[in-house]
Design a protein around this motif. Structure first.
Motif, PDB file in Angstrom:
ATOM      1  N   MET A 134       0.841  -1.204   0.000  1.00 54.25           N
ATOM      2  CA  MET A 134       0.000   0.000   0.000  1.00 54.25           C
ATOM      3  C   MET A 134       0.880   1.260   0.000  1.00 54.25           C
ATOM      4  SD  MET A 134      -3.368  -0.968   2.244  1.00 54.25           S
ATOM      5  CE  MET A 134      -2.591  -1.395   3.792  1.00 54.25           C
ATOM      6  N   THR A 181     -13.003   0.358   1.058  1.00 48.54           N
ATOM      7  CA  THR A 181     -14.132  -0.565   1.165  1.00 48.54           C
ATOM      8  C   THR A 181     -15.047  -0.230   2.345  1.00 48.54           C
ATOM      9  OG1 THR A 181     -12.637  -2.235   0.323  1.00 48.54           O
ATOM     10  CG2 THR A 181     -14.724  -3.010   1.230  1.00 48.54           C
ATOM     11  N   GLY A 186     -17.630  -2.768  -1.798  1.00 49.80           N
ATOM     12  CA  GLY A 186     -16.208  -2.478  -1.943  1.00 49.80           C
ATOM     13  C   GLY A 186     -15.830  -2.225  -3.386  1.00 49.80           C
ATOM     14  N   SER A 187     -16.274  -3.118  -4.269  1.00 49.41           N
ATOM     15  CA  SER A 187     -15.928  -2.944  -5.680  1.00 49.41           C
ATOM     16  C   SER A 187     -16.518  -1.640  -6.209  1.00 49.41           C
ATOM     17  CB  SER A 187     -16.480  -4.105  -6.510  1.00 49.41           C
ATOM     18  OG  SER A 187     -16.137  -5.341  -5.936  1.00 49.41           O
ATOM     19  N   LYS A 260      -9.485 -13.499  10.275  1.00 45.60           N
ATOM     20  CA  LYS A 260      -9.323 -13.912   8.871  1.00 45.60           C
ATOM     21  C   LYS A 260      -8.902 -15.369   8.733  1.00 45.60           C
ATOM     22  CE  LYS A 260      -6.337 -10.572   8.670  1.00 45.60           C
ATOM     23  NZ  LYS A 260      -5.256  -9.669   8.247  1.00 45.60           N
ATOM     24  N   GLU A 436      -8.130  -5.885  -3.579  1.00 41.95           N
ATOM     25  CA  GLU A 436      -7.694  -5.018  -4.686  1.00 41.95           C
ATOM     26  C   GLU A 436      -8.464  -5.333  -5.974  1.00 41.95           C
ATOM     27  OE1 GLU A 436      -6.052  -2.629  -3.800  1.00 41.95           O
ATOM     28  OE2 GLU A 436      -5.212  -3.349  -1.913  1.00 41.95           O
ATOM     29  N   ASN A 440     -13.904 -10.928 -11.196  1.00 47.08           N
ATOM     30  CA  ASN A 440     -14.797 -10.263 -12.161  1.00 47.08           C
ATOM     31  C   ASN A 440     -14.392  -8.802 -12.375  1.00 47.08           C
ATOM     32  OD1 ASN A 440     -16.213 -12.608 -12.280  1.00 47.08           O
ATOM     33  ND2 ASN A 440     -18.015 -11.872 -11.150  1.00 47.08           N
ATOM     34  N   LEU A 444     -13.538  -6.982 -15.877  1.00 50.84           N
ATOM     35  CA  LEU A 444     -14.222  -5.755 -16.323  1.00 50.84           C
ATOM     36  C   LEU A 444     -13.220  -4.625 -16.555  1.00 50.84           C
ATOM     37  CD1 LEU A 444     -17.321  -5.879 -13.927  1.00 50.84           C
ATOM     38  CD2 LEU A 444     -17.304  -6.293 -16.393  1.00 50.84           C
TER      39      LEU A 444
END
Ligand SMILES: Cc1cc2nc3c(=O)[nH]c(=O)nc-3n(C[C@H](O)[C@H](O)[C@H](O)COP(=O)(O)OP(=O)(O)OC[C@H]3O[C@@H](n4cnc5c(N)ncnc54)[C@H](O)[C@@H]3O)c2cc1C
Length: 552
Positions: A134, A181, A186-187, A260, A436, A440, A444
Motif C-alpha cells: 500500500m 471498502t 467495496g468494488s 481472517k 484489490e 470479475n 471488467l
C-alpha cells in the motif's frame, strides 16, 4: 522411558537457502526485463529471506496474531494494535530492502528490482507486505498534493523502519494504508457513504472533517491512509493521518480486527471516523481515477505475491519429494510425482515471467529516458497486462497451493504451531484474488483497457518476438489478436483475460526459459484451458523441467 519406534522418512526443514540463487526462473526474468541491473542487492535479499532466523520471525508473527487495544487502563481511547516483535523485524527488513515507496524516490531501485525483491519476500512472509504494497501504491498518488508530497515523500521511501506509534515528524520512516471498502460495497467505490466536509486550509492544503466508516482497513497502525470520501462533487481522495500536526491523535476509531482465514500476521480492521481530519489529495470528484491508478500498482503486487507464494510452495514440494520415500523410491523418482512437480514448475515460472514483465512496463512507461513510442507501448501493456496478470495468476494460485500441499501428503495439511509453512501458504492464496478487486472486477477492468488504444496492433508487436517458436503459441496469438479486434463481450471477459495472460506467458517463456519449459507450457496450456496439474504428456522432458526448477 521405552521407545515405541524410530522416527524415519520424515523430511528435514527447508532452511538457509538463497531464494534468488536457487530460482533460475526469477533470475532469467530479471535479466530479460532489466539487463543492466546489478543483482547483488537481490542476492543479499534472497539469502536473508531464506534464512532460518527470518523463517522463525515469520512463524512467530503468524502464531501471535496482532491484538487491538481500544482503550488504555484508565479508559482513554488509544486505538492501538500490538504486534509480536517478529512482525516488526519482518517489516523492518522489507523496508530495509526498499520494497515500499523507494522506487519513486531519486536513487531508488527500479520497479523490476523492487518487484523481484517483493516476490522473494512473499516466499518468506506475505502478511507484512500488505502495508509495504500500500505504501508503494500511494506514494506516487501524493504527487496530487505537493505539500504532502514534500512532507512525506522522503519518509515513505526511507529504509529506516520506525515501529513506534508517534507523529510522523518524529519518525525515521512512515508507512501508509488505503481505505476504500465500506459495508455496502467495496468494488463499487461510488457507493461510499463516508462524508467529507470542508474545514479550512493550512500548510498541508485543503482540510476536511470525515464522518463515516471503512469495513476493511488493513494495517491500521500505518502512519496515514489514503481514503475515499464523498464531497459535493463526488468521491474524493484524502490523506488521513493517525496523528495530527499538533501531536494529538486523529479521531480514527478502530472497532475490531477481522478474524481472517489467513494473513494472520497482518491486522485488518473495521474503523469509524468521528470528524477525523483529512487533507484533500487531487480534485474533488476525481477520487475514482486516482484509486484506479493506485489499484493498478497493488494489483501488480497481487500477481507478484502470488508468483512468490507459488515458488515458495513449489520449493517445499520439491524438497519434500527429494527427501521422502514411498514404495521403495524417493518421491521425486516416481513418474507421476515428476509430472506433478514439473507441471507446478511450469506454472510457477510462467507466473514469475508475467509479473516481472508488468513491473518492466511500470519502469519503462514512467521513464523519461525511454523513446516516446516505447513509453506509449509500455503504458498500454501496463494497462492491459496488470488486470490480466492479477486475474489469471491469482486464479491459478489456490489451485496451485492445493496441489503443492498434496505433494506433502498429510503433513502438508498440518499447521504444527506455525511450522507447517505449506498450510500457511494455502490459507494465504485466495486473498490475492479477492482484495484489490476480485476476479470479475479484473475482467471488467480489462474490458475498459481494451478501449484504451490500438490494442490488436500493440499485442501483435508485444508477442512478435515469439512468432514461429511454437505452433500452439502462434494459434493462441492469432486468436487473441483477432478477438481483441472483433470486440470482447462482458460475459466472455474472464476468458479473454485468461487467454491474454497465457499468450503473454508463452511469448515470454519463448525468450527466457529453456526449450523444454517453453514447449511443455505451450503444449499443456495454449490449445484449451489447463486442467488438473500433473497431466503433462508422457513425452514431456521432465528431467529438463525439474532441473530448471531445482528439484534434483
Ligand atoms: C484481508 C482483507 C484485507 C483487506 N484490506 C483492505 C484495505 O486495507 N482497504 C480497503 O479499502 N479494502 C480492503 N479489503 C477489501 C477488499 O478490497 C474487498 O473485499 C474487495 O475489493 C471486494 O469488495 P467487497 O468485499 O465489497 O465485495 P463486492 O464488491 O460486494 O463483490 C462481491 C463479488 O461480486 C463481484 N462483483 C462486483 N461487482 C461486479 C460486477 N459489476 N459484475 C460482476 N461481478 C461483480 C466481485 O468480483 C466479487 O466476486 C480487504 C479485504 C480482505 C479480505
Amino acid at each position: 522411558m521405552k521407545t515405541t519406534h524410530e522416527v524415519t522418512n520424515q523430511v528435514p526443514d527447508l532452511v538457509d537457502t538463497n531464494l534468488f540463487e536457487t530460482d533460475a526462473a526469477l533470475r532469467d526474468a530479471v535479466r530479460f526485463n532489466a539487463p543492466e541491473l546489478d543483482v547483488q542487492a537481490l542476492r543479499e535479499l534472497g539469502a536473508e529471506a531464506g534464512s532460518a532466523e527470518m523463517q522463525t520471525h515469520a512463524r512467530l508473527a503468524n502464531l501471535h496474531s496482532p491484538r487491538l487495544h481500544t482503550h488504555d487502563r484508565t479508559g482513554h481511547r488509544i486505538d492501538e494494535v500490538e504486534f509480536h516483535p517478529s512482525y516488526h523485524a519482518l517489516l523492518g527488513a522489507a523496508l530495509r530492502h526498499r520494497l515500499h515507496g523507494a522506487p519513486w524516490a531519486p536513487g531508488g531501485p527500479s520497479h523490476v528490482e523492487r518487484a523481484a525483491g517483493f516476490l522473494m519476500f512473499t516466499e518468506l512472509e506475505p502478511s507484512v507486505l500488505c502495508p509495504v504494497s500500500m505504501t508503494y501504491a500511494v506514494t506516487p498518488a501524493l504527487r496530487a498534493n505537493p505539500a504532502l508530497q514534500a512532507a512525506f515523500g522522503g519518509l515513505l521511501a526511507s529504509p529506516a523502519y520506525d515501529g513506534r506509534f508517534r507523529p510522523a515528524s518524529a519518525k525515521t520512516a512512515v508507512t501508509m494504508g488505503m481505505g476504500m471498502t465500506e459495508k455496502q460495497g467495496g468494488s463499487d467505490v461510488r457507493a461510499n457513504t463516508t462524508q467529507a466536509v470542508r474545514d479550512g486550509e493550512d500548510a498541508w492544503g485543503e482540510r476536511y472533517r470525515l464522518v463515516g466508516h471503512k469495513w476493511f482497513m488493513s494495517a491500521p497502525m500505518s502512519d496515514a491512509f489514503l481514503v475515499v470520501a464523498q464531497t459535493p462533487a463526488g468521491p474524493t481522495c484524502f490523506f488521513l493521518p493517525r496523528w495530527l500536526p499538533d501531536g494529538t491523535l486523529n479521531a480514527v476509531r478502530i472497532q475490531r480486527l477481522k478474524d481472517k482465514l489467513g494473513n494472520k500476521a497482518n491486522a485488518s480492521s473495521e474503523v469509524e471516523f468521528v470528524e477525523a481530519m483529512a487533507w484533500r489529495v487531487g480534485d474533488e470528484g476525481r477520487g475514482l481515477p486516482q484509486i484506479l491508478a493506485m489499484g493498478a500498482l497493488t494489483r501488480l503486487d497481487c500477481a507478484l505475491g502470488t508468483a512468490g507464494l507459488m515458488r515458495g510452495a513449489l520449493a517445499l514440494a520439491m524438497h519434500h519429494a527429494r527427501h521422502r520415500s514411498a514404495f521403495g523410491r524417493r518421491l521425486v523418482e516416481h513418474a507421476l510425482m515428476r509430472n506433478v512437480l514439473a507441471d507446478l514448475a511450469l506454472e510457477s515460472e510462467a507466473a514469475t515471467a508475467l509479473a516481472i514483465r508488468v513491473a518492466r512496463a511500470v519502469d519503462r512507461s514512467e521513464s523519461d529516458a525511454a523513446p516516446a513510442a516505447e513509453r506509449e507501448h509500455e503504458a498500454l501493456m501496463r494497462r492491459l497486462l496488470t488486470p490480466a496478470a492479477k486475474y489469471w495468476v491469482c486464479k491459478r494460485g489456490s489451485h496451485f497451493a492445493q496441489e503443492a500441499m498434496e505433494c506433502l501428503g498429510g503433513n502438508g495439511y498440518v499447521e504444527a504451531e506455525g511450522e507447517g509453512v505449506m498450510a500457511r501458504i494455502y490459507r494465504e492464496m485466495p486473498l490475492n484474488s479477492i482484495w484489490e478487486g476480485a476476479g470479475n472486477i479484473m475482467a471488467l477492468d480489462l474490458l475498459r483497457a481494451l478501449r484504451a488504444g490500438a490494442v490488436s496492433e500493440a499485442l501483435e508487436c508485444e508477442l512478435a518476438p515469439a512468432k514461429g517458436a511454437h505452433p500452439a503459441l502462434d494459434r493462441a496469438v492469432a486468436r487473441l489478436v483477432s478477438k481483441a479486434g472483433d470486440g470482447v463481450e462482458e460475459a466472455e471477459s474472464r476468458r479473454f483475460a485468461r487467454d491474454l495472460a497465457l499468450a503473454t506467458q508463452g511469448a515470454l517463456l519463448a525468450q527466457t526459459a529453456p526449450p523444454a519449459v517453453f514447449a511443455a507450457f505451450c503444449e499443456s496450456r495454449l490449445d484449451g484451458a489447463p486442467d488438473a496439474f500433473g497431466e503433462l504428456p508422457a513425452a514431456t522432458d521432465f528431467d529438463a523441467i525439474l532441473a530448471r526448477a531445482g528439484a534434483e
